[in-house]
Design a protein around this motif. Structure first.
Motif, PDB file in Angstrom:
ATOM      1  N   SER A 213       0.768  -1.262  -0.046  1.00  0.00           N
ATOM      2  CA  SER A 213       0.196   0.059   0.046  1.00  0.00           C
ATOM      3  C   SER A 213       0.840   1.247  -0.101  1.00  0.00           C
ATOM      4  CB  SER A 213      -0.962   0.023   1.187  1.00  0.00           C
ATOM      5  OG  SER A 213      -0.335   0.063   2.345  1.00  0.00           O
ATOM      6  N   TYR A 214       2.007   1.263   0.584  1.00  0.00           N
ATOM      7  CA  TYR A 214       2.846   2.664   0.599  1.00  0.00           C
ATOM      8  C   TYR A 214       3.376   2.794  -0.787  1.00  0.00           C
ATOM      9  CZ  TYR A 214       7.004   5.410   1.737  1.00  0.00           C
ATOM     10  OH  TYR A 214       8.212   6.503   1.873  1.00  0.00           O
ATOM     11  N   LEU A 215       3.632   1.634  -1.616  1.00  0.00           N
ATOM     12  CA  LEU A 215       3.847   2.006  -2.958  1.00  0.00           C
ATOM     13  C   LEU A 215       2.944   2.566  -4.122  1.00  0.00           C
ATOM     14  CD1 LEU A 215       6.466  -1.191  -3.436  1.00  0.00           C
ATOM     15  CD2 LEU A 215       7.276   1.063  -3.028  1.00  0.00           C
ATOM     16  N   LYS A 216       1.815   2.431  -3.553  1.00  0.00           N
ATOM     17  CA  LYS A 216       0.687   2.896  -4.476  1.00  0.00           C
ATOM     18  C   LYS A 216       0.979   4.496  -4.694  1.00  0.00           C
ATOM     19  CE  LYS A 216      -2.967  -0.111  -3.423  1.00  0.00           C
ATOM     20  NZ  LYS A 216      -3.909  -0.441  -2.257  1.00  0.00           N
ATOM     21  N   GLN A 217       1.632   5.289  -3.713  1.00  0.00           N
ATOM     22  CA  GLN A 217       1.762   6.612  -4.125  1.00  0.00           C
ATOM     23  C   GLN A 217       2.520   6.840  -5.489  1.00  0.00           C
ATOM     24  OE1 GLN A 217       4.372   8.706  -0.930  1.00  0.00           O
ATOM     25  NE2 GLN A 217       4.444   6.689   0.129  1.00  0.00           N
ATOM     26  N   PHE A 218       3.559   5.905  -5.627  1.00  0.00           N
ATOM     27  CA  PHE A 218       4.393   5.967  -6.716  1.00  0.00           C
ATOM     28  C   PHE A 218       3.787   5.476  -7.847  1.00  0.00           C
ATOM     29  CE2 PHE A 218       6.924   5.388  -2.746  1.00  0.00           C
ATOM     30  CZ  PHE A 218       7.295   6.625  -2.538  1.00  0.00           C
ATOM     31  N   GLY A 219       2.558   5.137  -7.965  1.00  0.00           N
ATOM     32  CA  GLY A 219       1.982   4.489  -8.955  1.00  0.00           C
ATOM     33  C   GLY A 219       2.029   2.969  -8.966  1.00  0.00           C
ATOM     34  N   ILE A 220       2.513   2.495  -8.121  1.00  0.00           N
ATOM     35  CA  ILE A 220       2.797   0.950  -8.361  1.00  0.00           C
ATOM     36  C   ILE A 220       1.700  -0.044  -7.750  1.00  0.00           C
ATOM     37  CG2 ILE A 220       4.464  -0.670  -7.360  1.00  0.00           C
ATOM     38  CD1 ILE A 220       6.722   1.239  -7.480  1.00  0.00           C
ATOM     39  N   ILE A 221       1.053  -0.609  -8.476  1.00  0.00           N
ATOM     40  CA  ILE A 221      -0.055  -1.610  -8.169  1.00  0.00           C
ATOM     41  C   ILE A 221       0.519  -3.011  -8.221  1.00  0.00           C
ATOM     42  CG2 ILE A 221      -2.298  -2.258  -8.638  1.00  0.00           C
ATOM     43  CD1 ILE A 221      -2.170   0.752  -8.200  1.00  0.00           C
ATOM     44  N   THR A 222       0.590  -3.591  -7.057  1.00  0.00           N
ATOM     45  CA  THR A 222       1.372  -4.830  -6.957  1.00  0.00           C
ATOM     46  C   THR A 222       0.641  -5.625  -5.775  1.00  0.00           C
ATOM     47  OG1 THR A 222       3.272  -6.110  -6.657  1.00  0.00           O
ATOM     48  CG2 THR A 222       3.221  -4.080  -5.232  1.00  0.00           C
ATOM     49  N   GLU A 223       1.202  -7.002  -5.554  1.00  0.00           N
ATOM     50  CA  GLU A 223       0.563  -7.475  -4.376  1.00  0.00           C
ATOM     51  C   GLU A 223       1.714  -8.222  -3.535  1.00  0.00           C
ATOM     52  OE1 GLU A 223      -1.336 -11.181  -6.111  1.00  0.00           O
ATOM     53  OE2 GLU A 223      -1.486 -10.140  -7.809  1.00  0.00           O
ATOM     54  N   PRO A 224       1.403  -8.515  -2.151  1.00  0.00           N
ATOM     55  CA  PRO A 224       2.450  -9.007  -1.355  1.00  0.00           C
ATOM     56  C   PRO A 224       3.297 -10.093  -1.782  1.00  0.00           C
ATOM     57  CG  PRO A 224       0.351  -8.555  -0.130  1.00  0.00           C
ATOM     58  CD  PRO A 224       0.239  -8.483  -1.682  1.00  0.00           C
ATOM     59  N   ASN A 225       2.743 -11.071  -2.702  1.00  0.00           N
ATOM     60  CA  ASN A 225       3.490 -12.103  -3.336  1.00  0.00           C
ATOM     61  C   ASN A 225       4.417 -11.779  -4.349  1.00  0.00           C
ATOM     62  OD1 ASN A 225       1.673 -11.886  -5.265  1.00  0.00           O
ATOM     63  ND2 ASN A 225       1.026 -14.033  -5.159  1.00  0.00           N
ATOM     64  N   GLN A 226       4.497 -10.626  -4.706  1.00  0.00           N
ATOM     65  CA  GLN A 226       5.540  -9.954  -5.777  1.00  0.00           C
ATOM     66  C   GLN A 226       6.344  -9.369  -5.204  1.00  0.00           C
ATOM     67  OE1 GLN A 226       3.525 -12.324  -8.154  1.00  0.00           O
ATOM     68  NE2 GLN A 226       5.385 -11.238  -8.841  1.00  0.00           N
ATOM     69  N   VAL A 227       6.420  -8.815  -3.837  1.00  0.00           N
ATOM     70  CA  VAL A 227       7.192  -8.141  -3.156  1.00  0.00           C
ATOM     71  C   VAL A 227       8.433  -9.025  -2.236  1.00  0.00           C
ATOM     72  CG1 VAL A 227       7.166  -6.530  -1.108  1.00  0.00           C
ATOM     73  CG2 VAL A 227       5.391  -6.492  -2.828  1.00  0.00           C
ATOM     74  N   LEU A 228       9.422  -8.481  -2.478  1.00  0.00           N
ATOM     75  CA  LEU A 228      10.743  -9.183  -1.888  1.00  0.00           C
ATOM     76  C   LEU A 228      11.327  -8.238  -1.062  1.00  0.00           C
ATOM     77  CD1 LEU A 228      12.680 -11.633  -1.502  1.00  0.00           C
ATOM     78  CD2 LEU A 228      13.970 -10.599  -3.400  1.00  0.00           C
ATOM     79  N   VAL A 229      11.510  -8.555   0.374  1.00  0.00           N
ATOM     80  CA  VAL A 229      11.929  -7.558   1.225  1.00  0.00           C
ATOM     81  C   VAL A 229      13.596  -7.872   1.265  1.00  0.00           C
ATOM     82  CG1 VAL A 229      12.419  -7.120   3.614  1.00  0.00           C
ATOM     83  CG2 VAL A 229      10.018  -7.773   2.940  1.00  0.00           C
TER      84      VAL A 229
END
Lengths: 478, 478
Positions: free
Chosen positions: A166-182
């Motif tokens: 949800s933080y990345l939405k401000q930069f126009g990024i629409i993704t989901e947790p399983n596409q996110v790597l910490v």
């Protein structure tokens, strides 16, 4: 001793040999007394003429890196070095072959204490709401002390990945947790992508100038780095297109928003063209977005990422740990499809996952209602510092000097007359008690030498004031 | 698709191709529907006969990994896979070349929820003094909240390095803070050493069996892995010596104390012989010491490291994050001379340094007077678990089965009759609701198939009890 020669690159082969050896000497990878390969054997190894090696060794001797003893060979001999003598028992180690690329420039700066480091692109801890973060930390551990002794998932804590989504939405990024790597900061993210997809003989395209530590990572993988200049609207897409056609690069590394070091923002039109250029190519883009939160009031809102325009999974997006909680060294990578799965595998090889505690602190900061307020304060503080520095430069009335007026970020990029070498100038500045980053550090090959980066965020206010004065003093004396 | 064939290795080339492709399919690096290279092109690429590729593909089809469509080619087709369909827009990614080695076995296990993971070699968080660690954390941040927003040194926090210097004395290691590098767990330490010194064509010698994730790291660098069996006194030095003479290896990776997975302790005589073997060779030893603090009362004291006998700087010593504060993922590496300087450079490339907060927590735990008490409690708890598991195994009266009686650590190594394949047995066990690690995972090449590792530390006590029952149930049914 490993030297890689590329006949297609700008600098002469003499210069390449000189650079490779002097880099290793400066960073103490070749300590005083080390014997260099004989002229004959190096010429044979690199398949070049004896005269080329002779010229390179003469240049090294001239610049007091080595001495050549007749009939005995050439030896590293840094008169100025005050390194303690390497003990005899480790001498054998010098013949143990390594796979390191050019020595990291940054090591050269670490040694100088008592110097105000306007060279370092970090944010002074006093500018963060440390008490607030400490409270978040307290909540986290009170809630579940066991996170201190629990291994997390390789991919990263699921709740943190949700917060990032949800933080990345401000930069126009629409993704989901399983596409996110910490990841452990953007440095690790760059490294993971490089080790997964970049290898010997591959081409990597970068902006020129660009983030120095990224150059080092790609070089370490044996890649050839090509750099494309920028203009006011970002990377020169005409040149980019030509290079992509000609070299079929594996990866394009870009900092499209608030570029490091120049602060340039790539226009949305350019962003579209970049995606168009790689659209049908077997090539990925690595988008590094270190500080698009740190826009000044000359901009209305956060910047749109290249990733937000990516319809085909061509962009790997990374955001490091500089802006949020730097002490945690936690960042994020977003990608799709098998590209993502492969990078995830590399994360496993690399460290089996980031520390859970750091992730939980960041999660709690990201989910806090105070986050926006905290970022707003940071933006204001940085903007004031930027204005201060620009004003001092303007008032100094130094002739033939120009600088950027960034719309965000933490750096100013200064251009001096063409005959000035800022690497040499740095030595003077260090004697004065201040440092900056010379433009040569930002280039992989034949560098532009008359520019420099000043970071206005890394020190406390008094040091910024003192450092600025010292720096202007140096610039005036040119 | 990258397949590496080694004609000198035990397994046939057919088997090597089968393994490489099935590994990638199992870990979803080759998703359903991916087209494999044509038989002709793969034969040409690998410089082998058409019949060899035909045999490998037939085997893959037999085992239901792929289907071969006449005139169209061969396609990945896992009937049992319930992966969601990869979206069309990412299909192009499958032709994007990667540099990954065999898919990490461990990924296969992550998917199974509702299974008691006796496969995982970690320590259950409930066994740590979480409240004590939390208090230390509190002291750290109250003392200086700014460590939450400060970047640390690349080499690691100096005070932590000092604490480590005195902590390591119990293992016979006499060093100083400037020879100590702070890392993100032993996985990163192995990775840093590999990327600095191991490259394509190099040989790496390991124990057989050995820590699986270390195999993956060396393979990822393009090295050939040779394994040496162990007996009761540790690695078979006669075979080691022969291999060192024949292959001139770049690195020897060893777990000399409480070896993973067998628990074997290398005798001091063997340790001396190992150092003698490499003494005049251009070869380093990487000593991994995950848990020599975790000795049981059958041993009088901490174990002496190989590093403590190293007079020539031939041993790189690493200690991971499992025993102290696992949530921090902080470990340590000790080495000397230019070897150390080079690994330090690699740490810079890799992530610019470990998070400061985690380091400070660990420092405060290491310096606490309660540390010894805390480790003593952990040893007792683990020893009780080990006794419990051994008793259950003894009472089960399963014929033709044997196991180790470890003097420390967190694993038991079980040997079944020769005709049993523990990889197949794992599938049965997972259906029962328990997992272990099959011996094949611990070998780089042709594996021993009839052994398995049980970790008795990873779960709470009730789960250990249930898991043990389920496991014995499986073993009885063989």
């Amino acid at each position: 001793l490993k030297i890689k020669i590329d006949r297609n690159l700008g600098p002469s082969i003499v210069r390449q040999i000189y650079q490779a050896i002097s880099d290793k000497i400066m960073s103490d990878l070749l300590p005083n007394g080390s014997k260099l390969p004989s002229i004959r054997s190096l010429a044979k190894d690199l398949d070049i003429s004896l005269m080329t090696v002779v010229a390179a060794y003469n240049l090294l001797e001239e610049d007091r890196y080595i001495i050549q003893k007749h009939g005995k060979g050439s030896f590293v001999h840094r008169a100025s070095s005050n390194q303690s003598k390497i003990e005899d028992k480790h001498l054998w180690q010098h013949s143990y072959h390594d796979y390191l690329p050019r020595a990291p420039f940054s090591n050269n700066l670490i040694q100088y204490k008592h110097v105000i480091p306007l060279s370092i692109s970090t944010i002074y801890p006093g500018l963060y709401p440390n008490k607030f973060i400490e409270n978040q930390l307290r909540k986290v551990t009170e809630n579940d002390p066991r996170i201190l002794t629990t291994y997390g998932d390789i991919q990263g804590d699921l709740e943190l990945r949700k917060e990032y989504t949800s933080y990345l939405k401000q930069f126009g990024i629409i993704t989901e947790p399983n596409q996110v790597l910490v990841v452990n900061g953007s440095q690790q993210a760059i490294d993971l992508v490089a080790r997964t997809f970049v290898g010997p003989g591959d081409y990597v395209i970068m902006e020129g100038p660009t983030y120095p530590a990224a150059i080092d990572v790609f070089r370490a993988r044996g890649a050839s780095v090509l750099q494309v200049p920028l203009d006011d609207e970002g990377i020169r897409v005409d040149i980019l297109e030509e290079l992509v056609e000609k070299y079929n690069p594996k990866l394009i590394y870009l900092v499209p928003n608030l570029h490091n070091p120049t602060g340039i923002i790539t226009s949305n039109l350019r962003k579209k063209i970049i995606l168009e250029i790689v659209s049908d190519k077997n090539c990925m883009i690595l988008e590094d977005d270190p500080w698009s939160e740190l826009y000044f009031d000359t901009l209305p809102q956060p910047l749109t990422s290249l990733k937000s325009m990516d319809k085909k999974g061509k962009v790997i997006y990374i955001k490091g740990s500089k802006v949020l909680v730097p002490g945690c060294r936690i960042g994020v990578l977003v990608a799709e499809g098998s590209i993502f799965q492969k990078i995830l595998s590399a994360k496993g090889y690399s460290d089996l996952g980031s520390p859970l505690l750091s992730q939980k602190i960041l999660q709690s900061v990201l989910s806090s209602e105070h986050l926006n307020q905290y970022l707003e304060k940071l933006r204001i503080a940085l903007s004031i510092r930027k204005d201060y520095l620009l004003e001092k430069l303007t008032n100094s009335n130094i002739p033939s000097i120009s600088w950027t007026k960034p719309n965000g970020g933490i750096n100013i990029w200064v251009t001096l007359p063409e005959w000035v070498d800022t690497e040499a100038l740095l030595q003077t500045a260090i004697l004065e008690g201040v440092s900056f980053l010379p433009s040569a550090y930002f280039f992989a090959n034949e560098p532009i030498r008359n520019q420099l980066r000043i970071s206005f965020a890394s020190v406390d206010e008094l040091s910024l004031k003192l450092g600025t004065e010292k720096l202007i003093h140096c610039l005036k004396r040119i």
